[in-house]
Design a protein around this motif. Structure first.
Motif, PDB file in Angstrom:
ATOM      1  N   UNK A 424       0.842  -1.214   0.000  1.00 56.34           N
ATOM      2  CA  UNK A 424       0.000   0.000   0.000  1.00 56.34           C
ATOM      3  C   UNK A 424       0.870   1.255   0.000  1.00 56.34           C
ATOM      4  N   UNK A 425       1.868   1.235  -0.881  1.00 55.46           N
ATOM      5  CA  UNK A 425       2.857   2.313  -0.873  1.00 55.46           C
ATOM      6  C   UNK A 425       2.291   3.623  -1.407  1.00 55.46           C
ATOM      7  N   UNK A 426       1.114   3.611  -2.038  1.00 57.84           N
ATOM      8  CA  UNK A 426       0.485   4.867  -2.466  1.00 57.84           C
ATOM      9  C   UNK A 426       0.200   5.762  -1.261  1.00 57.84           C
ATOM     10  N   UNK A 427       0.087   5.166  -0.062  1.00 59.43           N
ATOM     11  CA  UNK A 427      -0.211   5.920   1.155  1.00 59.43           C
ATOM     12  C   UNK A 427       1.039   6.504   1.809  1.00 59.43           C
ATOM     13  N   UNK A 428       2.213   6.212   1.266  1.00 59.62           N
ATOM     14  CA  UNK A 428       3.474   6.594   1.900  1.00 59.62           C
ATOM     15  C   UNK A 428       3.779   8.063   1.606  1.00 59.62           C
ATOM     16  N   UNK A 429       3.831   8.896   2.660  1.00 59.58           N
ATOM     17  CA  UNK A 429       4.167  10.305   2.449  1.00 59.58           C
ATOM     18  C   UNK A 429       5.673  10.504   2.593  1.00 59.58           C
ATOM     19  N   UNK A 430       6.127  11.738   2.301  1.00 61.37           N
ATOM     20  CA  UNK A 430       7.579  11.967   2.251  1.00 61.37           C
ATOM     21  C   UNK A 430       8.225  11.792   3.624  1.00 61.37           C
ATOM     22  N   UNK A 431       7.544  12.191   4.699  1.00 65.33           N
ATOM     23  CA  UNK A 431       8.138  12.099   6.024  1.00 65.33           C
ATOM     24  C   UNK A 431       8.394  10.668   6.441  1.00 65.33           C
ATOM     25  N   UNK A 432       7.396   9.792   6.261  1.00 63.12           N
ATOM     26  CA  UNK A 432       7.554   8.397   6.657  1.00 63.12           C
ATOM     27  C   UNK A 432       8.521   7.675   5.724  1.00 63.12           C
ATOM     28  N   UNK A 433       8.486   8.020   4.440  1.00 62.03           N
ATOM     29  CA  UNK A 433       9.421   7.417   3.486  1.00 62.03           C
ATOM     30  C   UNK A 433      10.859   7.730   3.883  1.00 62.03           C
ATOM     31  N   UNK A 434      11.111   8.971   4.255  1.00 62.85           N
ATOM     32  CA  UNK A 434      12.463   9.367   4.645  1.00 62.85           C
ATOM     33  C   UNK A 434      12.908   8.625   5.905  1.00 62.85           C
ATOM     34  N   UNK A 435      12.012   8.481   6.879  1.00 62.29           N
ATOM     35  CA  UNK A 435      12.359   7.750   8.101  1.00 62.29           C
ATOM     36  C   UNK A 435      12.715   6.303   7.786  1.00 62.29           C
ATOM     37  N   UNK A 436      11.985   5.683   6.854  1.00 63.09           N
ATOM     38  CA  UNK A 436      12.286   4.310   6.458  1.00 63.09           C
ATOM     39  C   UNK A 436      13.659   4.231   5.796  1.00 63.09           C
ATOM     40  N   UNK A 437      13.919   5.124   4.852  1.00 66.59           N
ATOM     41  CA  UNK A 437      15.183   5.075   4.117  1.00 66.59           C
ATOM     42  C   UNK A 437      16.372   5.316   5.039  1.00 66.59           C
ATOM     43  N   UNK A 438      16.217   6.184   6.022  1.00 68.39           N
ATOM     44  CA  UNK A 438      17.315   6.437   6.964  1.00 68.39           C
ATOM     45  C   UNK A 438      17.663   5.184   7.763  1.00 68.39           C
ATOM     46  N   UNK A 439      16.661   4.318   7.983  1.00 69.65           N
ATOM     47  CA  UNK A 439      16.883   3.136   8.823  1.00 69.65           C
ATOM     48  C   UNK A 439      17.446   1.948   8.049  1.00 69.65           C
ATOM     49  N   UNK A 440      17.521   2.041   6.708  1.00 73.20           N
ATOM     50  CA  UNK A 440      17.950   0.891   5.915  1.00 73.20           C
ATOM     51  C   UNK A 440      19.461   0.895   5.713  1.00 73.20           C
ATOM     52  N   UNK A 441      20.112  -0.234   5.958  1.00 74.19           N
ATOM     53  CA  UNK A 441      21.526  -0.341   5.569  1.00 74.19           C
ATOM     54  C   UNK A 441      21.636  -0.354   4.045  1.00 74.19           C
ATOM     55  N   UNK A 442      22.775   0.076   3.511  1.00 74.09           N
ATOM     56  CA  UNK A 442      22.942   0.137   2.054  1.00 74.09           C
ATOM     57  C   UNK A 442      22.822  -1.236   1.403  1.00 74.09           C
ATOM     58  N   UNK A 443      23.062  -2.285   2.179  1.00 77.48           N
ATOM     59  CA  UNK A 443      22.965  -3.647   1.636  1.00 77.48           C
ATOM     60  C   UNK A 443      21.530  -4.116   1.501  1.00 77.48           C
ATOM     61  N   UNK A 444      20.572  -3.380   2.067  1.00 75.51           N
ATOM     62  CA  UNK A 444      19.172  -3.832   2.103  1.00 75.51           C
ATOM     63  C   UNK A 444      18.503  -3.672   0.743  1.00 75.51           C
ATOM     64  N   UNK A 445      17.607  -4.592   0.433  1.00 76.69           N
ATOM     65  CA  UNK A 445      16.772  -4.498  -0.763  1.00 76.69           C
ATOM     66  C   UNK A 445      15.414  -3.933  -0.336  1.00 76.69           C
ATOM     67  N   UNK A 446      14.754  -3.248  -1.252  1.00 78.09           N
ATOM     68  CA  UNK A 446      13.496  -2.570  -0.935  1.00 78.09           C
ATOM     69  C   UNK A 446      12.490  -2.842  -2.041  1.00 78.09           C
ATOM     70  N   UNK A 447      11.354  -3.413  -1.676  1.00 78.25           N
ATOM     71  CA  UNK A 447      10.301  -3.728  -2.647  1.00 78.25           C
ATOM     72  C   UNK A 447       9.056  -2.932  -2.281  1.00 78.25           C
ATOM     73  N   UNK A 448       8.592  -2.095  -3.201  1.00 81.82           N
ATOM     74  CA  UNK A 448       7.378  -1.303  -3.016  1.00 81.82           C
ATOM     75  C   UNK A 448       6.242  -1.957  -3.796  1.00 81.82           C
ATOM     76  N   UNK A 449       5.097  -2.149  -3.139  1.00 82.79           N
ATOM     77  CA  UNK A 449       3.920  -2.726  -3.791  1.00 82.79           C
ATOM     78  C   UNK A 449       2.745  -1.778  -3.579  1.00 82.79           C
ATOM     79  N   UNK A 450       2.020  -1.463  -4.630  1.00 80.76           N
ATOM     80  CA  UNK A 450       0.881  -0.554  -4.457  1.00 80.76           C
ATOM     81  C   UNK A 450       0.161  -0.296  -5.756  1.00 80.76           C
ATOM     82  N   UNK A 451      -0.876   0.499  -5.655  1.00 83.10           N
ATOM     83  CA  UNK A 451      -1.721   0.840  -6.802  1.00 83.10           C
ATOM     84  C   UNK A 451      -1.581   2.332  -7.059  1.00 83.10           C
ATOM     85  N   UNK A 452      -0.916   2.690  -8.136  1.00 86.91           N
ATOM     86  CA  UNK A 452      -0.644   4.100  -8.418  1.00 86.91           C
ATOM     87  C   UNK A 452      -1.911   4.904  -8.705  1.00 86.91           C
TER      88      UNK A 452
END
Length: 722
Positions: A424-452
């Motif tokens: 449900x990544x269509x619901x992701x705003x910039x503030x929460x997205x940034x908090x998530x990205x800050x917490x990810x190590x560079x080795x991490x993979x990221x999969x976004x699923x949603x309905x544009x």
């Protein structure tokens, strides 16, 4: 306004957040004791109070005095002083020490606290450390009362006095004199308009620099909260701020924009790719947008390959275990999600996102990767768990949000995961997205699923749309609707609506039919039919429980078919006999469906969670509600956190699904009638969707794609647009 005065005998209830209290007062003008309610500040037995207000009749507790203003007078009688000190009003002084103080100093003890506090060291039990505690508490009490007196003198409501003092301390009055507009940013619950009212009463001019600057920032915050914009073109911002402030000289506003840029509170940037000159950002949003782009690029550029042969083998094994066969489009999506460091899977209902997500998660787990599953809301996380068979949480829980301290997993403490899947990544705003990205190590993979095609996030930004538009993030758009899904008119009509086409009628009668469009022009008839559908027709034809299974979704809160009117009408029809609690213009009943209106991490309930009121206690002023089998307690001063949920806004329904949805579509809601709003409302239904309204209104909504347009530049910063 009536005035009473007397000695405070008992404090029945006190809210330290806002100073609201229920107390009993002994007054010479009334027989017996008088019950007093209102914002009294820090009160303690033994004090003398002078109150302005009105007499009211409480339905259960009878005659009360509702105080609008309160003047404190310290107790003068020996008994009053004793009650005051014994009450614990001054930290560090209990019953025994209060008695020793009175024996030593008599009725002069409070004067000594003010004028010569070191003399308290003469009393057994008071040493330097104890004296420091006592004086700190005494001075805070005096200062809060000084702040309340200052506010009352200027005709300003004292409701926020305690919050103001906690934030500014002994400098509170000085801060208010200098710039009351800072309250809108520093104190929760105070917005620009409240601060503006205070400022006017404190003598600030209409063209005061502080007022103009606060108005400019307010416009940017409002456009972020209301329309999701990250910036406004400078000319538009100046026009809107001048209109808000009633300023007839836009040049004055223009000057303050420049001043705010110099103060680094705003950033101005040309964005030629968007044909925008002088885009004005709040500094936070500007930095956030740039950092999101930088961190996504960092993840993409940090190579962490998986062997394609191993991926293909793992996917094939999961297909066999799940007894399914992926289509070529689905296989492409699965392999893209497994192969790339950051990947997006997007598609409408019936295109197989759930199947793909399940295979991706199981395949990557089989390859030995640590996987974390998350979604923006609790209901969306629950659905992700059901779809994959693995535990999923909200993003806030995944990152371990701590009230007042932010996220435990952050730039300095990375999330222990090799893969994070966000649904449900269509619901992701910039503030929460940034908090998530800050917490990810560079080795991490990221999969976004949603309905544009769904409504974008309630908060600012258009993260999913911008990532797709940039072309920088590997993405697979799913178009194929599978045979079983093609039999659902909910799915068929969702795709038609997404193309701007009028929905088709179901070829089946109830209870096989899963979609109805009922044309009604008259608002009163639309309202009556919505009520009849929820309370009678759907329960009779489909056997669904109207209290649990049928959800009314509507674009707006106001109007004959807005949430306010429909909630009152449905409450009366579905829950007429529940024990009632009335607070201002709102009434709650035991058994009511309720909606949590904002995140509350202490109570572990979140914006959009649905619950049911189980009981409330008028004496203790506590309401209990059940959320997913868990009981949550609300003080009566916290009831602004919940609202009736028989009818909710489409925006509040994001990330949720309901067995049946009834949605009015009327021209009265033209301001919010947009294609993606109708699409989102329809796709919340699992078994049945009923749209009721005028053909003209539905056509207006289908033609309106304005809801997709937000002032953002993440796509530009990701390097995809020219």
């Amino acid at each position: 306004m009536p005035t009473i005065h007397g000695e405070l005998v008992t404090v029945i209830y006190h809210n330290p957040e806002n100073g609201y209290a229920i107390a009993r007062l002994q007054t010479p003008s009334e027989p017996g004791q008088v019950t007093v309610v209102g914002v009294l500040g820090d009160v303690a037995p033994g004090e003398s109070l002078r109150l302005n207000g009105e007499w009211i009749e409480h339905p259960k507790f009878g005659r009360q005095f509702k105080a609008e203003a309160c003047e404190h007078v310290l107790p003068a009688s020996l008994n009053g002083i004793r009650r005051f000190l014994e009450s614990g009003a001054v930290k560090g002084i209990g019953e025994k020490l209060a008695e020793r103080l009175i024996v030593r100093f008599g009725s002069q003890v409070l004067d000594i606290l003010d004028a010569d506090p070191d003399r308290l060291l003469e009393v057994e039990g008071i040493g330097p450390a104890k004296l420091k505690t006592v004086l700190s508490s005494w001075q805070e009490k005096r200062q809060v009362r000084g702040l309340m007196l200052f506010l009352q003198t200027h005709g300003v409501a004292t409701t926020f006095a305690h919050r103001i003092f906690r934030h500014y301390g002994i400098n509170a009055v000085q801060k208010l004199r200098q710039n009351p507009y800072d309250l809108a940013y520093d104190i929760h619950g105070i917005g620009f308009r409240t601060a503006d009212e205070m400022a006017v009463k404190l003598g600030f001019a209409a063209d005061a620099p502080q007022r103009l600057e606060a108005g400019v920032e307010y416009c940017l915050r409002q456009t972020a909260e209301g329309a999701g914009h990250m910036f406004l073109p400078r000319v538009n911002l100046v026009e809107e701020a001048a209109r808000l402030l009633g300023c007839h000289d836009p040049g004055l506003v223009e000057e303050r924009v420049g001043a705010l840029v110099e103060q680094k509170r705003l950033v101005v940037e040309d964005i030629p790719q968007k044909h925008v000159s002088s885009a004005v950002y709040l500094s936070y949003f500007y930095r956030a947008e740039r950092e999101i782009a930088s961190r996504l690029q960092g993840l993409l550029e940090h190579v962490s390959r998986l062997d394609p042969a191993r991926i293909a083998s793992a996917v094939q094994r999961e297909e066999e275990r799940l007894d399914l066969r992926l289509s070529p489009e689905q296989r492409e999506a699965v392999e893209s999600a497994c192969a790339h460091k950051v990947a997006i899977i997007t598609g409408g209902p019936g295109t197989g996102k759930t199947t793909i997500t399940r295979v991706v998660v199981r395949a990557l787990k089989a390859l030995g990767l640590r996987i974390a599953l998350a979604a923006p809301t609790g209901r969306a996380a629950k659905r992700l768990s059901e779809a994959t068979g693995f535990t999923a949480t909200t993003l806030h829980r995944l990152l371990k949000y701590q009230q007042g301290a932010g996220f435990e997993f952050n730039e300095d403490k990375k999330l222990p995961a090799d893969v994070v899947v966000v649904d449900e990544v269509s619901m992701l705003d910039c503030g929460l997205c940034l908090s998530l990205l800050r917490a990810l190590p560079l080795t991490c993979r990221l999969v976004f699923v949603g309905d544009e095609n769904q409504l974008p996030s309630v908060g600012a930004g258009n993260v999913l749309g911008d990532m797709l538009e940039s072309g920088r993030i590997p993405a697979v758009r799913l178009h194929q609707i599978f045979r079983q899904a093609r039999e659902s008119m909910i799915v068929v009509n969702a795709h038609r609506i997404n193309q701007g086409e009028f929905p088709l009628a179901s070829p089946h009668p109830p209870p096989r039919a899963d979609f109805f469009w009922v044309e009604k022009e008259d608002l009163a008839e639309v309202q009556a039919l919505v009520l009849r559908m929820v309370c009678e027709r759907i329960p009779e034809a489909y056997g669904l429980d109207p209290m649990q299974d049928v959800q009314v979704l509507t674009p707006m809160h106001r109007g004959e078919v807005g949430t306010i009117v429909l909630n009152q009408a449905l409450q009366e029809r579905l829950n007429p006999a529940g024990q009632e609690l009335v607070r201002g213009q709102r009434a709650f009943r035991c058994g009511d469906r309720v909606l949590q209106l904002r995140n509350n991490y202490d109570k572990d309930v979140f914006n959009g969670d649905l619950g049911r009121i189980t009981s409330f206690d008028l004496e203790d002023e506590v309401l209990l509600a059940e959320f997913d089998g868990r009981e949550v307690e609300y003080g009566f001063d916290e009831l602004d956190e919940i609202g009736l949920a028989y009818a909710i806004s489409v925006h509040k329904s994001q990330g949720s699904e309901y067995p049946a949805v009834v949605m009015p579509v009327v021209t009265q809601h033209y301001m919010l009638l947009q294609r993606n709003l109708i699409y989102t409302g329809l796709t919340r239904a699992r078994r049945l969707a009923v749209l009721v309204g005028s053909r003209r209104a539905l056509r207006m909504g289908l033609a309106n794609e304005r809801g997709r347009q937000r002032n953002t530049a993440l796509d530009v910063r990701l390097g995809g647009r020219t």
